[in-house]
Design a protein around this motif. Structure first.
Motif, PDB file in Angstrom:
ATOM      1  N   VAL A  46     -17.662   9.726   2.768  1.00 17.13           N
ATOM      2  CA  VAL A  46     -18.571   9.314   1.695  1.00 17.13           C
ATOM      3  C   VAL A  46     -18.851  10.511   0.796  1.00 17.13           C
ATOM      4  N   VAL A  47     -18.855  10.247  -0.496  1.00 18.35           N
ATOM      5  CA  VAL A  47     -19.196  11.256  -1.492  1.00 18.35           C
ATOM      6  C   VAL A  47     -20.464  10.765  -2.191  1.00 18.35           C
ATOM      7  N   SER A  48     -21.483  11.607  -2.178  1.00 17.64           N
ATOM      8  CA  SER A  48     -22.790  11.221  -2.728  1.00 17.64           C
ATOM      9  C   SER A  48     -22.984  11.779  -4.126  1.00 17.64           C
ATOM     10  N   PRO A  49     -23.799  11.092  -4.948  1.00 17.91           N
ATOM     11  CA  PRO A  49     -24.072  11.586  -6.297  1.00 17.91           C
ATOM     12  C   PRO A  49     -24.552  13.033  -6.271  1.00 17.91           C
ATOM     13  N   GLY A  50     -23.913  13.860  -7.063  1.00 20.41           N
ATOM     14  CA  GLY A  50     -24.257  15.275  -7.131  1.00 20.41           C
ATOM     15  C   GLY A  50     -23.377  16.158  -6.264  1.00 20.41           C
ATOM     16  N   ASP A  51     -22.579  15.557  -5.354  1.00 22.20           N
ATOM     17  CA  ASP A  51     -21.663  16.344  -4.527  1.00 22.20           C
ATOM     18  C   ASP A  51     -20.577  16.978  -5.379  1.00 22.20           C
ATOM     19  N   ASP A  52     -20.021  18.078  -4.889  1.00 22.49           N
ATOM     20  CA  ASP A  52     -18.879  18.728  -5.530  1.00 22.49           C
ATOM     21  C   ASP A  52     -17.652  17.840  -5.322  1.00 22.49           C
ATOM     22  N   ILE A  53     -17.002  17.442  -6.392  1.00 17.58           N
ATOM     23  CA  ILE A  53     -15.859  16.527  -6.295  1.00 17.58           C
ATOM     24  C   ILE A  53     -14.539  17.200  -6.675  1.00 17.58           C
ATOM     25  N   THR A  54     -14.541  18.526  -6.803  1.00 12.64           N
ATOM     26  CA  THR A  54     -13.333  19.215  -7.262  1.00 12.64           C
ATOM     27  C   THR A  54     -12.151  19.042  -6.314  1.00 12.64           C
TER      28      THR A  54
ATOM     29  N   ALA B  53      -7.950  12.266  -7.639  1.00 11.22           N
ATOM     30  CA  ALA B  53      -8.217  11.959  -9.052  1.00 11.22           C
ATOM     31  C   ALA B  53      -8.910  10.614  -9.227  1.00 11.22           C
ATOM     32  N   LYS B  54      -8.585   9.621  -8.379  1.00 14.17           N
ATOM     33  CA  LYS B  54      -9.247   8.307  -8.460  1.00 14.17           C
ATOM     34  C   LYS B  54     -10.738   8.436  -8.182  1.00 14.17           C
ATOM     35  N   VAL B  55     -11.068   9.207  -7.163  1.00 15.76           N
ATOM     36  CA  VAL B  55     -12.470   9.403  -6.781  1.00 15.76           C
ATOM     37  C   VAL B  55     -13.200  10.165  -7.880  1.00 15.76           C
ATOM     38  N   GLN B  56     -12.574  11.183  -8.424  1.00 15.12           N
ATOM     39  CA  GLN B  56     -13.179  11.940  -9.517  1.00 15.12           C
ATOM     40  C   GLN B  56     -13.433  11.056 -10.731  1.00 15.12           C
ATOM     41  N   ALA B  57     -12.500  10.170 -11.044  1.00 19.18           N
ATOM     42  CA  ALA B  57     -12.663   9.284 -12.196  1.00 19.18           C
ATOM     43  C   ALA B  57     -13.854   8.354 -12.007  1.00 19.18           C
ATOM     44  N   VAL B  58     -14.003   7.788 -10.812  1.00 17.59           N
ATOM     45  CA  VAL B  58     -15.141   6.906 -10.538  1.00 17.59           C
ATOM     46  C   VAL B  58     -16.445   7.700 -10.629  1.00 17.59           C
ATOM     47  N   ALA B  59     -16.497   8.855  -9.987  1.00 11.89           N
ATOM     48  CA  ALA B  59     -17.714   9.681 -10.000  1.00 11.89           C
ATOM     49  C   ALA B  59     -18.099  10.074 -11.426  1.00 11.89           C
ATOM     50  N   ASN B  60     -17.127  10.510 -12.203  1.00 10.11           N
ATOM     51  CA  ASN B  60     -17.421  10.935 -13.575  1.00 10.11           C
ATOM     52  C   ASN B  60     -17.892   9.776 -14.448  1.00 10.11           C
ATOM     53  N   ALA B  61     -17.438   8.571 -14.153  1.00  7.49           N
ATOM     54  CA  ALA B  61     -17.847   7.397 -14.927  1.00  7.49           C
ATOM     55  C   ALA B  61     -19.236   6.907 -14.530  1.00  7.49           C
ATOM     56  N   ILE B  62     -19.589   7.036 -13.267  1.00 13.38           N
ATOM     57  CA  ILE B  62     -20.821   6.438 -12.738  1.00 13.38           C
ATOM     58  C   ILE B  62     -21.980   7.427 -12.625  1.00 13.38           C
ATOM     59  N   TRP B  63     -21.692   8.644 -12.231  1.00 11.93           N
ATOM     60  CA  TRP B  63     -22.761   9.600 -11.917  1.00 11.93           C
ATOM     61  C   TRP B  63     -23.320  10.294 -13.160  1.00 11.93           C
ATOM     62  N   THR B  64     -24.192   9.602 -13.832  1.00 11.52           N
ATOM     63  CA  THR B  64     -24.923  10.214 -14.946  1.00 11.52           C
ATOM     64  C   THR B  64     -26.009  11.121 -14.365  1.00 11.52           C
ATOM     65  N   ASP B  65     -26.640  11.906 -15.199  1.00 10.86           N
ATOM     66  CA  ASP B  65     -27.741  12.752 -14.741  1.00 10.86           C
ATOM     67  C   ASP B  65     -28.854  11.901 -14.138  1.00 10.86           C
ATOM     68  N   GLU B  66     -29.094  10.733 -14.721  1.00  8.08           N
ATOM     69  CA  GLU B  66     -30.145   9.841 -14.221  1.00  8.08           C
ATOM     70  C   GLU B  66     -29.793   9.291 -12.833  1.00  8.08           C
ATOM     71  N   VAL B  67     -28.535   8.936 -12.626  1.00 11.40           N
ATOM     72  CA  VAL B  67     -28.090   8.408 -11.332  1.00 11.40           C
ATOM     73  C   VAL B  67     -28.215   9.488 -10.259  1.00 11.40           C
ATOM     74  N   ILE B  68     -27.810  10.697 -10.583  1.00 15.70           N
ATOM     75  CA  ILE B  68     -27.901  11.803  -9.622  1.00 15.70           C
ATOM     76  C   ILE B  68     -29.358  12.082  -9.277  1.00 15.70           C
ATOM     77  N   ALA B  69     -30.221  12.126 -10.276  1.00 18.38           N
ATOM     78  CA  ALA B  69     -31.645  12.388 -10.040  1.00 18.38           C
ATOM     79  C   ALA B  69     -32.273  11.288  -9.186  1.00 18.38           C
ATOM     80  N   ALA B  70     -31.942  10.036  -9.459  1.00 12.11           N
ATOM     81  CA  ALA B  70     -32.490   8.917  -8.683  1.00 12.11           C
ATOM     82  C   ALA B  70     -32.011   8.977  -7.241  1.00 12.11           C
ATOM     83  N   TYR B  71     -30.747   9.305  -7.037  1.00 13.36           N
ATOM     84  CA  TYR B  71     -30.224   9.395  -5.676  1.00 13.36           C
ATOM     85  C   TYR B  71     -30.925  10.526  -4.924  1.00 13.36           C
TER      86      TYR B  71
END
Length: 80
Positions: free
Chosen positions: A43-51, A55-73
């Motif tokens: 599992v990769v959580s909002p705000g985790d290092d995704i480097t 590439a599929k996981v990075q694309a999803v994270a970059n599309a979904i994890w806004t600053d607001e989503v990370i802060a809420a999580y």
């Protein structure tokens, strides 16, 4: 009789709290015919290092994890 092992990411799922579940399949083939398959999940959580993520996981994270989503999580994790 040639054996070949390959590893693929076969499932990327987004949960309700915006964590990303990643399923990796390890496939063993003999002469092109699959003889074994096993799975591993992480599992990769909002705000985790995704480097180092696929590439599929990075694309999803970059599309979904806004600053607001990370802060809420992160706020939801401090309430536990």
């Amino acid at each position: 009789m040639a054996l070949q092992e390959k590893t693929i990411i076969d499932k990327v799922e987004l949960t309700e709290v915006n964590t990303i579940q990643v399923r990796t399949a390890t496939i063993i083939e003999r002469d092109g015919t699959e003889i074994s398959r096993s799975y591993h999940r992480h599992v990769v959580s909002p705000g985790d290092d995704i480097t180092n993520e696929d590439a599929k996981v990075q694309a999803v994270a970059n599309a979904i994890w806004t600053d607001e989503v990370i802060a809420a999580y992160q706020a939801s994790q401090t309430r536990i």
